[in-house]
Each structure stands twice: as C-alpha cells, then as structure tokens.
Design an enzyme around this catalytic site. Structure first.
Site: not given
Ligand code: CS2
Ligand code: MG
Length: 402
Positions: A147, A159, A210, A212, A236, A262, A283, A339, A402
């Site tokens: 990534r 991020y 990502d 995010h 993502e 996620e 995810r 991941e 975020w």
């Molecule tokens: C991120 C995460 O790994 C990822 O794909 O989106 O690192 C996420 O920011 C954290 O799990 C938040 O606690």
């Molecule tokens: Mg993520």
C-alpha cells in the site's frame, strides 16, 4: 467443558490493546482480541461489567449459541464496542476448541485452501520520492503487495504518512491531534505517485491505496478513472460507507477495484454493496465484525457475489486478531489479501505467536487453536495510557473525516 473464569487485560506495549482470556474446568484457556483504537476502555467495561458475568458456567463448546446469546440478548445491537466485545468472546471460544481438539483453527473452518496468506505492507513517505523508496524496501523484503500513501504538497500532515516507517499506527497519547486536508490537492497529487511507482517498478507489484473515507462518490469516480492506467489491486475507503448506494456512482465511472469495510461491524453494513456487486473486496476483520462466527458467514455471503475478503490488519488490532485472521484466510475460498502491519518487538513479546512471514505470505504455523499466547507478567510492564486517533479538518477549519 465449563467456563470457570474470564479476565480482561488492557496493556500498552507500544500501543493499547484489550485482551480477553477465558478459562475452563479442563484447564484450557482461550484468547480473544477486543481492541478498539481510541475507545479501548469502553470495550473492556462492556466485557468485564456486562458479558463476563453471563459467561461463567456456560459450556465453552457451544460457540454459536453463546454468540447468539450475546448478540440477541443485548437488545441494543450492533456498533463497534458491542461487536468487538462479542468478538473477543467468540475468538477465545474458537481458540479453546482448537486446543481441545489439538488442531490449528483452520482445520475447524474447512482446512487449508492455500499454501499461505498473501499480505500487503504499508509504504509511506512525506513525498513521492520517499514513498517510492519505501515501496522498494518492501519489495526487497519480499512483499508482493504494497500500500502506498504519501504527503500532499501544501497540506500539513495527512493520513497514512507515519513517523515510524515500519510500525507506527496513529493513536497519540494526550488529546486528539488535528490533521489538515484538501481534497483538491490530494486528487491532483495521487495519480502522480502511482505513475512514478509503475515507471520505477513495472507492472508486477500489487499496489494499493487508501483514501480513508475522504471523497464524495464523484470524486472517487474521478480518482479511480485517473488511476486505471496503473491497475491498482484496490482503492480503499473511497467514501464513508454509511451510504452504501453511493458506490453506484463510483462504479459507473471506473474499473479500478474497490475495497471497503474496516469500520463495518455487522453483515448489515454490506448488504447493498454485496448484492449489487458495488465493491470487489470486503475489509472487515475478525475483532470488529463480531468474531470468527459472523465473519465466516459474511465471507460466504460475499462469495455469492464474487467479492473477496481483504481483512483489515493494522497495528491497532493485536496479534491475537492477526492470528485468528490468518487461520480464517487460510480456509475460505474467496480470499483476496490480508493487511499486515508489523507489530513492534515489545508487542510481539507480549503476544508470542506461531504465524510467520515468508516471501510475501503469512503462514499460520501448526499450533492448536490460533497459536498465540499472552504474557500477563510482561504485559503488566506496559500499563494503559489513554490515546486518541487524530481528527481532520479542511484547510478552512471545517471538521472532516480522518
Ligand atoms: C487504515 C487503518 O490500515 C488501514 O487500512 O485504514 O490503519 C486505520 O487508520 C486504523 O485502523 C484506525 O485505527
Ligand atoms: Mg483503511
């Protein structure tokens, strides 16, 4: 086999983790991860104050019934805190079952469907050239998938750009730090990163990115389309996925594969996305989805729609979750990728485990259950310290995702 006790441990070997340990009258114990980054104590209390009293005396072998008891019995269903707590119980009971039958967990989930679980690492840098170098370092370590995230010129902090290149995952001690964001600057910059990466490393490495949760559907359509020449493995969290139907717009504009989930915590977060084939990878991970019991059902639902699992695996879920995830991913047919953000050496010392990284894959090892343990004595050296994820504001100060 009766449950005789259950204890919750909150520790911080490099970052906060919540671990559940369930004990039985046959001398076996099981471990569950209950970590929810930035809200750890809420899950610890949900377990200690509400679930553990109802666990004592139950038959540890009745995993499905106990899961249904805690899901339906709560009345107030779903949500990240509830489902992380239920997940920890579920994981611990599956761990016990593997130990009782003296077999690695994947054998109880249908056995091996592959020789190993392909993983991706997190390369990041303050700018394109640093990120390109980091990707090269992951390739040199044997990763087949990486990534890539990078800083955005003119935007302070964003991020995915970590302080520590290998282990860092945001959860800052003290009050939430504030990040800054500009969608326009981001959208203009990211295609250049992937053009540079493909020019440097060619077509072979799987590249992921990502967003995010920061785009609108049409912005995601634009980015996906502009990234098509660089054939990403996935893009993502393009948009916050509460509005599942928003993905219809993205799909109309791009063939770049989409991954999301996620932050999902039950199958109901996925129904439109799956049945309309609006995404390519789910995810969800074991701890945030309620445990092994539900995530197996979610993977089976996804399989009907040709959607693969791409479990979340950042450093802010513990090696207990990572171990459970590797066993789950060894067994399902519709596996996509796992991941794998490496934990720090102090975390690995508190959670000794049998999964290993080799040539771009995680191998589960052949210990019974998950093959992970928890060193209570060592954990005591790392007491909990409240920590928060950052918050994010647009350059004009507007609160954002975020
Ligand atoms: C991120 C995460 O790994 C990822 O794909 O989106 O690192 C996420 O920011 C954290 O799990 C938040 O606690
Ligand atoms: Mg993520």
């Amino acid at each position: 086999m009766k449950i005789t006790d259950a204890k919750v441990f909150v520790c911080s070997p490099g970052r906060n983790f919540v671990t559940l340990k369930i004990y039985t009258d046959e001398g076996l114990y099981g471990l569950g991860d209950a970590t929810l980054n930035g809200r750890e104590l809420s899950v610890a209390s949900y377990l200690e104050d509400h679930l553990v009293p109802c666990l004592i005396g139950r038959d540890a072998r009745n995993i499905e019934d106990i899961w249904q008891y805690f899901y339906r019995g709560a009345y107030w269903r779903r949500g990240p805190v509830t489902m992380a707590a239920i997940a920890a119980v579920d994981m611990a009971l599956w761990d016990i079952k593997g130990k009782a039958l003296n077999t690695p967990l994947y054998n109880l989930l249908g056995g091996k469907s592959r020789h190993g679980v392909m993983v991706y690492g997190h390369a990041n840098g303050a700018d394109i050239s640093e990120t390109v170098d980091q990707v090269g370092q992951y390739i040199d370590q044997g990763y087949l998938a990486i990534r890539a995230q990078c800083g955005i010129p003119g935007v302070k902090g964003t991020y995915g750009v970590a302080k520590d290149k290998m282990f860092y995952e945001p959860a800052e001690k003290g009050l939430p730090p504030e990040n800054e964001w500009s969608t326009e600057k981001y959208l203009n910059h990211i295609p250049k990163l992937f053009q540079t990466l493909r020019d440097k490393y060619g077509d072979d490495p799987h590249l992921l990115h990502d967003c995010h949760h920061r785009l609108t559907p049409i912005e995601a359509g634009r980015l996906g389309k502009e990234l098509e020449p660089y054939h990403l493995f996935w893009l993502e969290d393009t948009v916050p996925a509460e509005l599942q139907e928003g993905f219809r717009i993205i799909r109309q504009h791009t063939t770049t594969p989409l991954a999301v989930g996620e932050v999902f915590n039950t199958v109901f977060d996925t129904t439109t996305l799956f049945t309309e084939q609006l995404i390519d990878y789910c995810r969800m991970c074991v701890v945030h989805s309620g445990g092994i019991t539900p995530i197996r059902k979610i993977a089976s639902f996804a399989e009907i729609y040709r959607i693969k699992m791409g479990c979340h695996g950042p450093t802010d879920v513990s090696p207990v979750n990572m171990a459970a995830s590797v066993h789950f991913n060894m067994s399902i047919n519709n596996f996509g990728i796992q991941e794998y953000m490496r934990h720090t050496p102090e975390t690995d010392a508190v959670f000794p485990h049998s999964y290993t990284f080799r040539d771009g894959y995680l191998l589960p090892g052949d210990k019974p259950g998950f093959g992970v343990d928890f060193d209570e004595k060592l954990a005591k050296k790392y007491p909990y310290e409240r920590a928060y994820l950052p918050v994010n504001r647009k350059i004009d100060g507007t609160m954002f995702d975020w």
